[in-house]
Scaffold this active site. Structure first.
Site, short mmCIF file in Angstrom:
data_model
loop_
_atom_site.label_atom_id
_atom_site.label_comp_id
_atom_site.label_asym_id
_atom_site.label_seq_id
_atom_site.Cartn_x
_atom_site.Cartn_y
_atom_site.Cartn_z
N LEU A 284 0.91 -1.37 0.24
CA LEU A 284 0.02 -0.12 -0.11
C LEU A 284 1.20 0.93 -0.09
CD1 LEU A 284 -2.87 -1.21 2.69
CD2 LEU A 284 -3.44 -0.46 0.09
N ARG A 285 2.14 0.88 0.25
CA ARG A 285 3.05 2.26 -0.08
C ARG A 285 2.85 3.36 -1.45
NH1 ARG A 285 7.56 0.53 1.59
NH2 ARG A 285 7.60 1.41 3.82
N ALA A 286 2.80 2.63 -2.62
CA ALA A 286 2.14 3.26 -3.55
C ALA A 286 1.29 4.32 -3.16
CB ALA A 286 2.32 2.17 -4.68
#
Length: 673
Positions: A284-286
């Site tokens: 989910l960093r993107a």
């Protein structure tokens, strides 16, 4: 900025940011990080000579100044000083303002230079924590710039990962622990031809930009014109751009103050999640980076609400390096697919349509960003007539003398390549293949340090000092130490090697439809070399000659590209291939004596150009080199020529089936090591 600071900049000028021609995506990525440091930094990929370093260094002059505690070596904020600061505790007092720093990390820096070091002698003899801050402390609340970041040693990469994830630097030395805040904007530049980044570090960069030199004649001429003017009179050239520099710096400061007021509506957030899911990025960093970059872009253009255009610009910069499925995939983004996804987002009313930037135009993404298997791309490889090629991609038996190009069987990510190592204990660059004496790893003993000890062996130090305590007049608790008592720990870890592939590309390989399996096996070994931080080279032999198609490099992506384009056919000059390998290893030994080679010869052992005796004499030149012979002979009747060659070379013989078997397991040459 004070007059003294402006005078210092004139005395030591940097090329102005606003004077740079082109590179709009890179400028925008750096500006978004200056507006909102939470975006997470920038990775700049590009060919040499594209002003990557010049643009990054020019950014420092545009960053807002920072207020720091007077006399604090760790740049604590007077409004919220770090309670654990080694120079603290800080009493309430007015701070001082200084320019934001751009700290450069050299590729060859030591761990102590990056993280800081303890004066071990004072710590043991005086009982004080004498800590010398490193580059991470200098970069706190500023920019940490790593040129050639892909060439950084693994132990420094690990330190960067920890600091980037935690915002804190920890220094541990034999029971003495120091920590300090280390929050910085990470900017790295790299040339992909020299090797790729570890996935863990790649993911830590918020945005990525691919830089290419312009092909427009007028723009290239303007670049040269400005550069020559700067070199002729740097001070005058810099002064001529001061008005534009001040204007841009003021706009960045205004946008930074506006970030907190920007609203991210649910429609934009839904579009960000939709885009990230559609491009199949990991984790989910993107999503978080894209959201932060979209907010920063809205603030930069003067808006207060994130729009579809903000999301588009953020996704173009945040996603390309996160959608790579393996190290051999080129980063890229299908912008037509991105536009289709964003068309589903209801457009928010523009709060100020006339207040847009003049210099952050949309700019194109990486060329060839089209996804394989999409509606606009071919679903499978075809030949010149448009007919899909069979999995083997081999020429017919009667056409072995012609040049053919084979489809490469992809390496199966679900299984690991067989591990081959170089026997003995080396001293090469830190890596993950063969045993070596390295600065990191498990402690194996102690020695008298040649200079300042960097890794103290406490027990050996105490044992060296204990016999002399009465002689030195010790009368109470504690230990009386002298410099000659200090002992340094010796460690054993792993090194990276030079893995040189020598591949038989003759007709005898292609005729029996083995090249697809051979290429798949070598591709798996290339992936293994990437993961173990090796240099790789590729020699092929066919017809009447042997060619070095890939000089030794850290770019296994280049190796995979050469392998995919490998022509086959013709006779088998085995002796020429071995002689070419011996010459390559001789030259590389002169260039880098500490990097030990591992030779991988992929052949069926036939020698139809020249004689077997010539091949065996050539093999004698490679005696003493750690070698693996991959036997590609197939069929019910085997001549054992490759096995005979392996015996001549003192090499390990491995069947090709063992490398291509989908149920293959990892096997280690620990006995030989």
């Amino acid at each position: 900025m004070t007059r003294a600071e402006e005078a210092a900049k004139v005395r030591d000028p940097r090329y102005p940011f606003t004077a740079i021609v082109g590179s709009e995506d890179l400028k925008l990525a750096l500006i978004l990080n200056a507006v909102s440091p939470g975006v997470g930094g920038v990775l700049v990929r590009g060919e040499k000579g594209t002003a990557k370093s010049t643009i990054v260094r020019a950014l420092a002059a545009l960053l807002p100044p920072v207020e720091v505690v007077r006399g604090c070596r760790f740049s604590c904020d007077p409004a919220a000083p770090d309670p654990g600061c080694p120079d603290g505790p800080h009493e309430a007092a007015p701070g001082t303002v200084r320019p934001a720093r751009l700290v450069e990390l050299p590729v060859g820096a030591s761990e102590d230079r990056l993280a800081g070091s303890l004066d071990l002698e004072r710590a043991l003899t005086e009982g004080v924590k004498a800590f010398e801050p490193g580059l991470l402390a200098d970069a706190h609340r500023g920019v940490l710039y790593v040129d050639e970041v892909n060439l950084l040693h693994d132990h420094l990469v690990d330190l960067l990962l920890d600091a980037a994830a935690l915002g804190t630097c920890y220094v541990e030395r034999e029971g003495v622990s120091v920590r300090h805040a280390a929050r910085f904007l990470l900017v790295g530049t790299m040339n992909p031809e020299e090797g790729e980044l570890r996935p863990q570090l790649l993911d830590r960069f918020g945005l990525t930009v691919e830089v290419r030199a312009s092909r427009e004649v007028s723009q290239r001429a303007e670049v040269v014109r400005r550069r020559l003017a700067f070199e002729a009179d740097p001070a005058a050239f810099t002064a001529s751009w001061q008005a534009q520099e001040r204007e841009l710096a003021a706009r960045i400061a205004e946008a930074r103050a506006r970030v907190a007021e920007v609203t991210l509506p649910d429609s934009a957030l839904h579009s960000i999640a939709t885009v990230c899911a559609a491009f199949e990025v990991d984790g989910l960093r993107a999503d978080l980076v894209t959201a932060r970059a979209a907010i920063a872009h809205a603030a930069w253009r003067g808006g207060t609400t994130v729009t579809a255009e903000d999301v588009r610009e953020a996704a173009r910069l945040a996603l390309p390096h996160r959608r790579r499925r393996d190290p051999f995939d080129a980063p890229g983004l299908d912008e037509s697919k991105l536009d289709d996804l964003l068309d589903q987002m209801p457009e928010e009313p523009d709060d100020d349509p006339d207040d847009g930037p003049e210099d952050d135009g949309p700019g194109g993404g990486p060329e060839g960003g089209q996804e394989a298997g999409s509606a606009d791309g071919p679903a499978e490889p075809t030949n010149q007539e448009g007919v899909p090629t069979p999995p083997s991609g081999e020429p017919a038996p009667g056409q072995t003398g012609q040049t053919g190009r084979d489809q490469v069987a992809e390496a199966d990510p679900a299984r690991r390549a067989r591990l081959f190592t170089v026997p003995g204990l080396g001293a090469g660059a830190p890596g993950r293949r063969s045993r070596a004496a390295t600065p990191l790893g498990r402690v194996t003993g102690a020695r008298v340090p040649g200079g300042r000890p960097t890794s103290l062996h406490l027990r050996a130090t105490v044992e060296a000092a204990a016999p002399y305590q009465v002689e030195r007049g010790r009368s109470g608790p504690g230990l009386l130490l002298r410099r000659e008592d200090l002992r340094e720990a010796t460690r054993e870890g792993r090194e990276g090697n030079l893995v040189l592939f020598v591949v038989d590309a003759s007709g005898s390989m292609a005729a029996r439809k083995r090249m697809s399996a051979v290429k798949g096996a070598v591709l798996g070994l290339l992936l293994d070399a990437y993961q173990r931080r090796d240099k790789v080279g590729l020699v092929t032999f066919r017809g009447s000659r042997a060619d070095l198609v890939l000089p030794p490099t850290s770019s296994v992506e280049a190796g995979a590209a050469r392998l995919r384009e490998l022509p086959t056919g013709g006779r088998t000059p085995l002796a020429a291939g071995l002689l070419r390998a011996a010459e390559v290893l001789r030259v590389e030994r002169l260039r880098d004596p500490s990097r030990r080679p591992l030779l991988v010869v992929v052949t069926d052992g036939r020698a139809t150009s020249g004689t077997v005796e010539e091949a065996h004499r050539a093999a004698g030149l490679l005696a003493g080199i750690a070698t693996v012979v991959v036997d590609c002979e197939t069929g019910h009747i085997r001549l054992g020529l490759a096995a005979s060659l392996a015996r001549r070379m003192g090499a390990q013989a491995v069947r090709l089936d063992d490398l291509t078997d989908l149920a293959g397991v990892v096997r280690d040459r620990r006995a030989a090591a």
